[in-house]
Design a protein around this motif. Structure first.
Motif, short mmCIF file in Angstrom:
data_model
loop_
_atom_site.label_atom_id
_atom_site.label_comp_id
_atom_site.label_asym_id
_atom_site.label_seq_id
_atom_site.Cartn_x
_atom_site.Cartn_y
_atom_site.Cartn_z
N PRO A 145 0.83 -1.21 0.00
CA PRO A 145 0.00 0.00 0.00
C PRO A 145 0.86 1.26 0.00
O PRO A 145 2.08 1.20 0.17
CB PRO A 145 -0.82 -0.13 1.28
CG PRO A 145 -0.01 -1.02 2.16
CD PRO A 145 0.72 -1.96 1.25
N GLN A 202 1.52 -6.35 2.68
CA GLN A 202 0.26 -6.68 3.34
C GLN A 202 -0.46 -7.75 2.53
O GLN A 202 -0.48 -7.72 1.30
CB GLN A 202 -0.62 -5.43 3.45
CG GLN A 202 -1.90 -5.66 4.24
CD GLN A 202 -2.61 -4.34 4.55
OE1 GLN A 202 -1.98 -3.29 4.65
NE2 GLN A 202 -3.92 -4.41 4.71
N TYR A 261 -3.68 -9.78 1.01
CA TYR A 261 -5.02 -9.40 0.55
C TYR A 261 -6.06 -9.92 1.56
O TYR A 261 -5.95 -11.04 2.06
CB TYR A 261 -5.29 -9.99 -0.82
CG TYR A 261 -4.42 -9.41 -1.91
CD1 TYR A 261 -4.81 -8.26 -2.59
CD2 TYR A 261 -3.20 -9.99 -2.24
CE1 TYR A 261 -3.99 -7.71 -3.58
CE2 TYR A 261 -2.39 -9.46 -3.23
CZ TYR A 261 -2.79 -8.32 -3.89
OH TYR A 261 -1.98 -7.79 -4.86
N SER A 320 -7.87 -6.22 -1.97
CA SER A 320 -7.71 -5.55 -0.68
C SER A 320 -8.97 -4.76 -0.32
O SER A 320 -9.87 -4.58 -1.13
CB SER A 320 -6.52 -4.59 -0.75
OG SER A 320 -6.87 -3.44 -1.51
N ASN A 321 -8.99 -4.27 0.92
CA ASN A 321 -10.08 -3.43 1.36
C ASN A 321 -9.86 -1.95 1.02
O ASN A 321 -10.72 -1.12 1.31
CB ASN A 321 -10.27 -3.56 2.87
CG ASN A 321 -10.85 -4.92 3.26
OD1 ASN A 321 -11.57 -5.55 2.48
ND2 ASN A 321 -10.52 -5.38 4.45
N HIS A 322 -8.71 -1.63 0.42
CA HIS A 322 -8.44 -0.25 0.03
C HIS A 322 -9.35 0.14 -1.13
O HIS A 322 -9.44 -0.56 -2.13
CB HIS A 322 -6.98 -0.08 -0.39
CG HIS A 322 -6.02 -0.25 0.74
ND1 HIS A 322 -5.71 -1.48 1.28
CD2 HIS A 322 -5.28 0.66 1.42
CE1 HIS A 322 -4.83 -1.32 2.25
NE2 HIS A 322 -4.55 -0.04 2.36
N LYS A 323 -9.99 1.28 -1.02
CA LYS A 323 -10.96 1.71 -2.01
C LYS A 323 -10.25 2.16 -3.28
O LYS A 323 -9.26 2.89 -3.26
CB LYS A 323 -11.82 2.86 -1.47
CG LYS A 323 -12.91 3.32 -2.43
CD LYS A 323 -13.82 4.33 -1.77
CE LYS A 323 -14.86 4.87 -2.75
NZ LYS A 323 -15.64 3.80 -3.38
N SER A 330 -11.86 -2.02 -5.58
CA SER A 330 -10.66 -2.30 -4.79
C SER A 330 -9.42 -1.72 -5.48
O SER A 330 -9.24 -1.88 -6.69
CB SER A 330 -10.48 -3.81 -4.61
OG SER A 330 -9.29 -4.08 -3.90
N LYS A 331 -8.58 -1.06 -4.71
CA LYS A 331 -7.39 -0.44 -5.29
C LYS A 331 -6.33 -1.47 -5.67
O LYS A 331 -5.62 -1.32 -6.65
CB LYS A 331 -6.80 0.57 -4.31
CG LYS A 331 -5.56 1.31 -4.84
CD LYS A 331 -5.15 2.43 -3.91
CE LYS A 331 -3.89 3.13 -4.41
NZ LYS A 331 -4.06 3.72 -5.76
N TYR A 332 -6.22 -2.56 -4.89
CA TYR A 332 -5.18 -3.55 -5.13
C TYR A 332 -5.83 -4.93 -5.35
O TYR A 332 -6.67 -5.36 -4.56
CB TYR A 332 -4.22 -3.64 -3.94
CG TYR A 332 -3.59 -2.32 -3.55
CD1 TYR A 332 -2.52 -1.81 -4.28
CD2 TYR A 332 -4.07 -1.60 -2.47
CE1 TYR A 332 -1.94 -0.60 -3.94
CE2 TYR A 332 -3.50 -0.39 -2.11
CZ TYR A 332 -2.43 0.11 -2.84
OH TYR A 332 -1.86 1.31 -2.49
N SER A 372 -5.94 4.79 -9.72
CA SER A 372 -6.98 4.29 -8.81
C SER A 372 -6.85 2.80 -8.53
O SER A 372 -7.36 2.31 -7.54
CB SER A 372 -8.37 4.57 -9.39
OG SER A 372 -8.59 3.81 -10.56
N THR A 373 -6.18 2.06 -9.42
CA THR A 373 -6.14 0.61 -9.29
C THR A 373 -4.75 0.08 -9.63
O THR A 373 -4.13 0.51 -10.60
CB THR A 373 -7.16 -0.05 -10.24
OG1 THR A 373 -8.44 0.48 -9.98
CG2 THR A 373 -7.20 -1.56 -10.04
#
Length: 206
Positions: free
Chosen positions: A51, A57, A59, A86-89, A96-98, A142-143
């Motif tokens: 991140p 980290q 997923y 991931s939970n990242h927006k 999901s960003k990742y 964004s992704t």
């Protein structure tokens, strides 16, 4: 077996059927067995992402699908597709960003070592392009998506040893013995988890 379309449009249902109707019962059985195993036990493969704040980290979410279809400039299938995210927006079209996209090619029998290696490398090219397009749809920055293609080989295949000698360092493959899915030590990943001794791989690694 994964086949792809040369057009910008998804293949129609009949075409999708015809790309796989000549499979052997042994192939279908191994696909289902490995699919059920992954659903119940997971993979001996733990990709991580980095991140914005740094550090590796794992997923938080995972999905496995039999005969997963990937639609884009070229439409193709994976015998088994494993998606981690991931939970990242992320962006509006890519929540999901990742994300990490693993496509598995099931091989109950190796007829040619070189043919399997070539096929998987071609699949790697396809999933790389699909992940790149996914990032483009999400909007700039964004992704971040990574793709990985890997064969699953039978533990009793007489050409398995030759295959392991032919692939380059870091080539990802798995072995199925009918009970357990394992990742041979020849396919080296780093670093090790100091607590469990299991292996991490960064999703960006080829």
């Amino acid at each position: 077996m994964q086949r792809d379309s040369e057009t910008d449009n998804p293949m129609n249902p009949s075409q999708a059927h015809d790309t796989a109707y000549d499979r052997t019962p042994e192939h279908d059985q191994m696909v289902v067995e490995v699919y059920e195993y992954i659903k119940m036990r997971g993979l001996p493969y733990r990709p991580v992402y980095t991140p914005a704040g740094g550090g590796h980290q794992e997923y938080e979410n995972s999905w496995v699908e039999c005969e997963k279809m990937y639609v884009g400039r070229r439409t193709f299938f994976a015998d088994i597709g494993v998606v981690k995210w991931s939970n990242h927006k992320g962006g509006r079209l890519t929540p999901s960003k990742y994300s990490h996209h693993l496509i598995l090619e099931i091989k109950p029998k190796i007829y040619s070592v070189g043919a399997v290696i070539r096929q998987v490398k071609a699949q790697q090219h396809l999933i790389n392009g699909w992940c790149e397009a996914l990032g483009d749809r999400g909007g700039l920055g964004s992704t971040t998506s990574w793709g990985k293609a890997a064969p699953v080989l039978a533990a009793n295949d007489p050409l398995l040893d030759l295959f392991s000698r032919a692939v380059e360092h870091g080539f990802t493959y798995f072995v199925w013995d009918g009970v357990k899915l394992v990742k041979p030590s020849a396919a080296t990943f780093v670093p090790l988890d100091p607590e469990t001794g299991e292996v991490f791989e960064h999703g960006e690694a080829a």
